[in-house]
Design an enzyme around this catalytic site. Structure first.
Site, PDB file in Angstrom:
ATOM      1  N   PRO A 101       0.785  -1.235   0.000  1.00  0.00           N
ATOM      2  CG  PRO A 101       0.033  -0.953   2.184  1.00  0.00           C
ATOM      3  CD  PRO A 101       0.773  -1.911   1.309  1.00  0.00           C
ATOM      4  CB  SER A 117       4.246   2.195   4.468  1.00  0.00           C
ATOM      5  OG  SER A 117       4.465   0.839   4.241  1.00  0.00           O
ATOM      6  CB  CYS A 130       7.237  -9.054   6.464  1.00  0.00           C
ATOM      7  SG  CYS A 130       5.817  -9.517   5.489  1.00  0.00           S
TER       8      CYS A 130
HETATM    9  C1  LIG Z   1       4.723  -6.990   0.928  1.00  0.00           C
HETATM   10  S1  LIG Z   1       3.551  -6.168   0.015  1.00  0.00           S
HETATM   11  C2  LIG Z   1       4.408  -4.684  -0.330  1.00  0.00           C
HETATM   12  C3  LIG Z   1       4.384  -3.702   0.776  1.00  0.00           C
HETATM   13  C4  LIG Z   1       4.862  -2.354   0.338  1.00  0.00           C
HETATM   14  N1  LIG Z   1       6.215  -2.414  -0.154  1.00  0.00           N
HETATM   15  C5  LIG Z   1       4.779  -1.337   1.445  1.00  0.00           C
HETATM   16  O1  LIG Z   1       5.759  -1.054   2.091  1.00  0.00           O
HETATM   17  O2  LIG Z   1       3.700  -0.783   1.673  1.00  0.00           O
HETATM   18  C6  LIG Z   1       3.644  -7.029  -1.474  1.00  0.00           C
HETATM   19  C7  LIG Z   1       2.899  -6.393  -2.599  1.00  0.00           C
HETATM   20  O3  LIG Z   1       3.284  -7.089  -3.765  1.00  0.00           O
HETATM   21  C8  LIG Z   1       2.192  -7.103  -4.638  1.00  0.00           C
HETATM   22  N2  LIG Z   1       2.472  -8.189  -5.607  1.00  0.00           N
HETATM   23  C9  LIG Z   1       2.178  -9.486  -5.532  1.00  0.00           C
HETATM   24  N3  LIG Z   1       2.670 -10.127  -6.609  1.00  0.00           N
HETATM   25  C10 LIG Z   1       3.286  -9.204  -7.353  1.00  0.00           C
HETATM   26  C11 LIG Z   1       3.970  -9.223  -8.587  1.00  0.00           C
HETATM   27  N4  LIG Z   1       4.143 -10.347  -9.258  1.00  0.00           N
HETATM   28  N5  LIG Z   1       4.457  -8.066  -9.067  1.00  0.00           N
HETATM   29  C12 LIG Z   1       4.295  -6.907  -8.392  1.00  0.00           C
HETATM   30  N6  LIG Z   1       3.647  -6.835  -7.237  1.00  0.00           N
HETATM   31  C13 LIG Z   1       3.162  -7.957  -6.720  1.00  0.00           C
HETATM   32  C14 LIG Z   1       1.001  -7.278  -3.768  1.00  0.00           C
HETATM   33  O4  LIG Z   1      -0.148  -6.779  -4.406  1.00  0.00           O
HETATM   34  C15 LIG Z   1       1.403  -6.483  -2.542  1.00  0.00           C
HETATM   35  O5  LIG Z   1       0.853  -5.195  -2.618  1.00  0.00           O
END
Ligand SMILES: C[S@@+](CC[C@H](N)C(=O)[O-])C[C@H]1O[C@@H](n2cnc3c(N)ncnc32)[C@H](O)[C@@H]1O
Length: 988
Positions: free
Chosen positions: A189, A191, A354
């Site tokens: 999202p 951050s 994480c």
């Molecule tokens: C761990 S969260 C990221 C948190 C973010 N970096 C933050 O600090 O707010 C992982 C994100 O990766 C996205 N995601 C999942 N598969 C993905 C892909 N193949 N390519 C890009 N984003 C992906 C998800 O929708 C999710 O929002």
């Protein structure tokens, strides 16, 4: 966890594919409640989890009990102060002195001990804090309740961000500088994107745009919208939000499309016979140079099994199983490999998760390093942020499937269930300096768990890394959040070979991209529409995530925006329409009458919508007054009128937006002329009008359009659910903006002001940094799926009965960027007047106040007048020569200096030139090679336009009042800062 155990503020947003991250308001608390209410302490165990991690030996044996106990406790509330500089320092000091100082010592409230707030010692400038109060304590202690309110409001106003402590770490190690081209591969999202943007803007003066940019990407379209919303508060023109599978983020752009010059005039040749291809025509588009996309900094904060967030999301206790991490490993490696490819030589990439799971952590990093054959190195950052406790990465780990553990790939090759070679340790991997990876354990700092590896690209990647066919765009990819049936199908057609080792490996990656770009180019050249990417996800929402068809959203659209900014604008309408204070009451009186629509000659739809919206407001006010006076009949009548007027505004605005140029109402044949509708009939009449015949104005033409497909794009675009980006080229509007605000011609409104809808009268205008614009221009085939970009600097604003020379008002959000260049329509106001403005938001001008007869009541029995009045002579005389409409109120340089705020800048033509030049310098290619991360003691890593903005507010001069156009929460924050500095000054 029992109910009594809940923290006062619950947890923050979730991580990983499906879990959203809530920020703002009480939604955190609600999220938290729903996740935790049904999870008891007995549920907080998972035998498979314990068995797996005991075997991994990543937790020292004597700490195991502490580790588990901490995981079962809820997470403290953690937040960081946004930006840097005076405001941030003020907030930190206020928190410390006014609140936290009172909680020192062994404080107990009704027998319950209060844990004192803890400053995160490793976070720069002492800007991050951890609080640990139970809901129970919050209820009992006024000081804790006051802290709660303060933090909540500061979060709403954007001056702090709630973020898990260890989640703040990866951006700090990325060492982002203002000239960097940054890619956040899995950003929602947002951050960490927020932190990256702050670092990019660090050191920027007001009016200055850093030369770099941040592309924040996420595979999930809806989460991209969330990201756009979350990052608004940084106020950056350097952000582009994109929507791709990170492992396929475009590595090549088609370059700027060039049209060959026309051939020298020659005698006309006979036309080629049918069926014979003509020679390449001189007017055909020449294939442009391919442009390789490279970034100086990349954050790969990949989707993971998320067991490091167990404290925040206790439901993971129930869900955790070995398959989670194993199945994500291939996608994580694909993303990391692609990141390495997109990284500039000398650039830095941070890989983070994480989860504690070595299969998702060290295994990915080790495989990445081996595949890149020395082109990537793992940096030793052990000296950076020494107070941040961490565990060294492991050289050995175990891999398990649903049946058993395996010590090596050889053991698992034949019988392993859904295992890949890349998941396993090996002698070659053991020789890598994996101890440089960092694992953050929850019981070490009362945090969540995290894993971070900092990498640098020292040379180009070996060709063989990308030589093999791309066999592994596997189901993991197809199942990525946000992947569409189209992407999933496309992925499957690429196929998974038996020995792929599951990695999206490859390939034919270059070829695939090249084909994609070539196909898109060919399609574009043929003026066709290629859905070269993911296809339509079926979402119809605008950049703000609003439904296009939402009536309220459209009500404001063409209707002079009257209903748009409830906090800011409603006040303006109230007092600027006609005669101020006295007018309020007279309008209230007439508002009980049905509104006439056929009054006045040449009423355009826009005027009609505006009039209807204003009538709605007047009627609503009247209804309110009647309710307060206990006159229920009048209240009901007025409410019905308000409802009908609002519906009419919506209907007329719809028509205006759809591009109808309706004839003035009185042009209708006499017999068909608009009859005054009876109460309750207005909506029906409005609907009929909205569908009446009219002259179709057609969509506006622009010299370029990038991305999107919605909002009137004539060729449909590639992505029908995303708003396009197009330049504002209406010179009549541009000239007014330059002239009305006195903006020097060097300021690049003409080239860098864009709109997100191909409307004749776009509702909002955004300023995009040159660097972002350049990237878009290289993408002539529109391969990058842009979800949003640009900083909102102007908003359409028309007010009835007022000579409103400029149809666009400034937006408070974009003020820090344009203020130095504004030479007209700005006044200095003493701090006391600014306090009054921030508190009352609307001040009546003396003439209007005098017109109100004090003591007299309206027909509905309400007192007339009685509004705060602007009496300061210096402000009144400064205001007098200004035009009606938008203006800026700011502190004088000496007041700002005395109060310790950034002084407002009014750039001379020379200074403006210099500022602009320094905003567009080419990014130096050399990247610091020092193996250190930013964020050491006293080192400032955050900044941002918003954070360093001078004390100024957007305001509106009406015939009868001066109103400010700032949201309530922000007003409250500004007021608090101002009053507190004034108090300090007076006690000095
Ligand atoms: C761990 S969260 C990221 C948190 C973010 N970096 C933050 O600090 O707010 C992982 C994100 O990766 C996205 N995601 C999942 N598969 C993905 C892909 N193949 N390519 C890009 N984003 C992906 C998800 O929708 C999710 O929002």
């Amino acid at each position: 966890m029992g109910r009594g155990q809940k923290r006062g503020w619950g947890g923050g947003g979730g991580r990983g594919g499906g879990r959203g991250g809530g920020r703002g308001g009480d939604s955190w608390r609600q999220d938290k409640r729903s996740k935790t209410d049904f999870i008891t302490r007995d549920d907080m165990r998972n035998a498979a989890f314990e068995e797996y991690y005991r075997a991994q030996d990543i937790i020292p044996a004597d700490e195991w009990g502490d580790f588990l106990a901490t995981l079962r406790r809820p997470l403290p509330v953690t937040f960081r102060i946004n930006g840097s500089g005076k405001f941030a320092d003020h907030l930190r000091d206020k928190l410390q002195q006014d609140f936290f100082a009172k909680l020192c010592g062994n404080l107990t409230i009704e027998g319950e001990a209060v844990t004192p707030p803890r400053q995160l010692p490793w976070y720069p400038n002492g800007y991050a804090w951890q609080l640990e109060f139970s809901r129970n304590l919050l209820r009992k202690s006024p000081i804790l309740a006051a802290i709660h309110d303060f933090v909540k409001h500061a979060n709403d106003a954007g001056s702090i961000s709630r973020q898990e402590a260890v989640s703040m770490v990866p951006p700090l190690f990325l060492d982002v500088q203002p000239h960097h081209r940054v890619l956040d591969m899995c950003a929602a999202p947002g951050s960490k994107t927020f932190q990256l943007l702050e670092a990019l803007h660090s050191g920027s003066r007001p009016g200055q745009t850093p030369p770099g940019f941040v592309v924040a990407n996420d595979a999930d379209f809806m989460r991209c919208n969330l990201l756009t919303h979350q990052t608004k508060r940084v106020c950056s023109p350097c952000l582009m939000v994109s929507n791709h599978d990170a492992s396929r983020f475009p590595a090549y752009l088609a370059g700027a499309l060039q049209i060959s010059p026309p051939p020298p005039a020659e005698p006309a040749e006979p036309a080629a016979p049918k069926g014979v291809a003509s020679a390449p025509g001189a007017s055909e588009p020449r294939r442009p140079h391919r442009y390789q996309v490279r970034f100086d900094r990349i954050l790969a904060d990949v989707p993971c099994s998320g067991d490091g967030t167990l404290r925040k999301s206790p439901d993971i206790w129930r869900k955790w199983n070995i398959n989670g991490g194993n199945s994500l490993h291939p996608m994580q490696l694909r993303i990391a490999l692609h990141g390495a490819k997109l990284l500039e030589v000398g650039g830095r990439m941070v890989y983070s998760t994480c989860t504690f799971n070595p299969v998702e952590d060290e295994a990915v990093v080790a495989e990445l390093l081996l595949r890149c054959g020395g082109a990537l190195e793992l940096l030793d950052v052990s000296e950076c942020m020494p107070q941040l406790r961490r565990m060294a990465g492991k050289h050995q780990w175990k891999v398990k499937d649903k049946h058993r553990f395996y010590g090596s790939w050889e053991e698992a090759r034949v019988i392993g269930y859904k295992l890949e070679e890349s998941m396993f340790p090996s002698p070659a991997k053991a020789a890598l300096p994996l101890e440089r990876c960092m694992r953050f354990l929850p019981h070490h700092g009362d945090t969540g768990g995290f894993f971070v590896a900092v990498l640098r690209k020292v040379s180009e990647l070996p060709v063989e890394v990308f030589k093999h066919a791309r066999r592994g765009v596997t189901e993991a990819s197809a199942a990525a959040p946000g992947s569409t049936p189209a992407t999933a199908a496309a992925s499957r057609t690429i196929g998974t070979g038996p020995d792929t080792n599951g990695l999206a490996e490859p390939i034919a990656e270059e070829d695939a991209e090249e084909d994609e770009a070539a196909a898109a180019m060919a399609a574009c050249a043929a003026a066709g529409v290629a859905d070269a990417e993911d296809g339509d996800q079926g979402e119809v929402s605008d950049a703000d995530g609003k439904d296009e068809a939402e009536p309220e959203a459209n009500a404001a659209d063409g209707g002079g925006e009257v209903g748009e900014d409830v906090d800011g604008m409603a006040g303006v309408v109230e007092r600027t329409a006609a005669t101020g204070a006295a007018d309020h009451d007279s309008r209230a009186a007439v508002a009980e009458e049905p509104v006439s629509w056929d009054s006045g000659p040449n009423l355009t739809p826009l005027e009609a919508a505006r009039a209807a919206a204003e009538a709605a407001i007047a009627a609503a006010e009247s209804a309110l007054a009647a309710y307060e006076a206990g006159d229920l009949d009048s209240a009901l009548r007025a409410s019905k009128n308000a409802d009908a007027s609002a519906r009419r505004a919506v209907a007329v605005a719809h028509r205006e937006k759809a591009g109808f140029r309706a004839r003035p109402f009185q042009d209708k044949p006499r017999g068909q002329q608009q009859q005054r509708p009876r109460v309750g009939e207005e909506a029906q009449v409005a609907e009929e009008e909205a569908t009446a015949d009219g002259e179709q104005a057609g969509p506006v033409q622009t010299s370029w359009i990038r991305g999107g497909g919605g909002r009137g794009r004539p060729d449909g675009g590639k992505y029908s659910y995303i708003d396009p980006v197009a330049p504002l080229e209406d010179d009549s509007v541009l000239s007014i903006l330059y002239d009305y605000y006195g903006i020097p011609p060097d300021f690049p409104l003409r080239s860098q002001l864009v709109m997100r809808a191909l409307d004749r009268h776009p509702k909002r205008l955004y300023f995009v940094a040159r660097s972002v614009l350049d990237l878009m221009m290289q993408d002539s085939t529109e391969v990058i799926k842009i979800v949003s970009t640009g900083l909102k600097v102007f908003e359409r604003q028309l007010v009835r009965d007022q000579v409103n020379e400029c149809p666009y008002r400034l937006s408070q959000e974009g003020l820090p960027l344009v203020l130095p260049y504004i030479t007209r329509q700005r006044i200095e106001v003493p701090p006391q007047v600014l306090v009054q403005l921030l508190r009352d938001r609307n001040l009546i001008l003396p003439a209007a106040a005098a017109a109100a007869v004090v003591g007299e009541t309206t027909p509905s029995g309400n007192p007339r007048g009685n509004k705060p009045t602007l009496t300061d002579e210096s402000v009144l005389s400064a205001l007098a020569p200004l035009k009606l409409g938008c203006l800026v109120c700011e502190l004088s340089a000496s007041d700002a200096h005395q109060l310790g705020f950034a002084a407002s800048v009014r750039a001379s033509p020379e200074e403006a030139k210099a500022l602009l030049a320094s905003s567009s310098v080419t990014a130096p290619q050399a990247v610091p090679t020092k193996a250190t991360a930013n964020g050491g003691d006293g080192e400032e890593v955050t900044g941002g336009l918003a954070a360093n903005a001078p004390f100024a507010v957007v305001a509106w001069k009406g015939p009868a009042s001066l109103a400010i156009m700032v949201e309530k929460a922000e007003c409250a924050q500004m007021l608090d800062k101002l009053e507190s500095e004034m108090k300090k000054l007076s006690t000095c």
